[in-house]
Scaffold this active site. Structure first.
Site, PDB file in Angstrom:
ATOM      1  N   HIS A  56       0.842  -1.200   0.000  1.00  0.00           N
ATOM      2  CA  HIS A  56       0.000   0.000   0.000  1.00  0.00           C
ATOM      3  C   HIS A  56       0.876   1.249   0.000  1.00  0.00           C
ATOM      4  O   HIS A  56       0.571   2.239  -0.677  1.00  0.00           O
ATOM      5  CB  HIS A  56      -0.910   0.016   1.229  1.00  0.00           C
ATOM      6  N   GLU A 109      -7.019 -12.522   2.723  1.00  0.00           N
ATOM      7  CA  GLU A 109      -7.967 -11.403   2.596  1.00  0.00           C
ATOM      8  C   GLU A 109      -8.560 -11.400   1.189  1.00  0.00           C
ATOM      9  O   GLU A 109      -7.863 -11.079   0.225  1.00  0.00           O
ATOM     10  CB  GLU A 109      -7.274 -10.068   2.879  1.00  0.00           C
TER      11      GLU A 109
END
EC number: 3.4.13.22
Length: 235
Positions: free
Chosen positions: A145, A210
């Protein structure tokens, strides 16, 4: 296009995998973090693919639900400045996401984004609050990220504006969010598979734990950034 491809290939020879910055600048055992907008802009002139693209500027039809810009997240607090309404990916990742959206749109579907670029200082703050690598990235390693190559997203039905049922919500940290968890309704498994297949098709890799998290695959690892959303608008 040929010139861009040659420039890209040439630059890979001078970028190291661990940090994505010129090898001469890297320091052993220290994670390089770019905090200067001016230095970032300077690098853009040499390597245009380092550009951080505001996603709605490229894909106006996507939907934002930026969870860390509100208390509606697992931390139950603001992690980004109040009113944050922009998010970013590196140019190659953003271009690939555009292809994802175009294909989904042909099926009456679309993308909803929970998070993409995350400044490194926010990752540090996460770690201060939750020192558990099952749930947050260790700042010693940096996060994709932070590099502008990871995205958290789901699929929506454009006609009714609702998310497809993925079995759990975003940031649901249990085995039910894992791709390997199969004790779910068939419709949920199909929805997860639809998201996974289209993301893989356009160059993203899934995170096994995830269902919402994907990372753009690249021959280099881009530099870790700690530049605010506000400053990135001026790049």
């Amino acid at each position: 296009m040929v010139r861009f491809a040659l420039q890209y290939a040439f630059s890979v020879l001078f970028f190291i995998g661990a940090s994505g910055i010129p090898a001469t600048k890297a320091q052993p055992n220290i994670l390089p973090v770019e905090r200067s907008l001016s230095k970032h802009k300077k690098e853009l002139r040499r390597f245009p693919y380092l550009e951080m693209i505001e996603l709605k500027s490229l894909i106006p039809s996507i939907i934002y639900d930026l969870r860390y810009a509100s208390p509606n997240n697992f931390m139950q607090r603001l992690m980004y400045p109040a009113g944050t309404n922009s998010t970013y990916l590196r140019r190659p990742a953003a271009d690939s996401l555009l292809k994802v959206q175009q294909e989904l749109k042909s099926q009456g579907l679309g993308i909803k984004i929970f998070d993409a670029y995350r400044p490194y200082s926010v990752t540090q703050h996460f770690w201060e609050l939750v020192k558990d690598e099952r749930y947050v990235a260790n700042p010693a390693k940096g996060s994709n990220h932070n590099r502008g190559t990871a995205i958290d997203l789901t699929i929506i039905d454009i006609k009714i504006g609702e998310e497809l049922d993925m079995g759990t919500g975003f940031d649901h940290f249990s085995d039910t969010a894992h791709h390997s968890f199969k004790q779910l309704p068939e419709s949920v498994l199909q929805n997860r598979e639809k998201l996974k297949n289209i993301m893989l098709k356009y160059g993203f890799a899934a995170l096994s734990t995830e269902w919402w998290h994907y990372t753009y695959q690249s021959p280099i690892r881009f530099p870790v950034l700690d530049i605010s959303f506000k400053k990135l608008r001026r790049q």
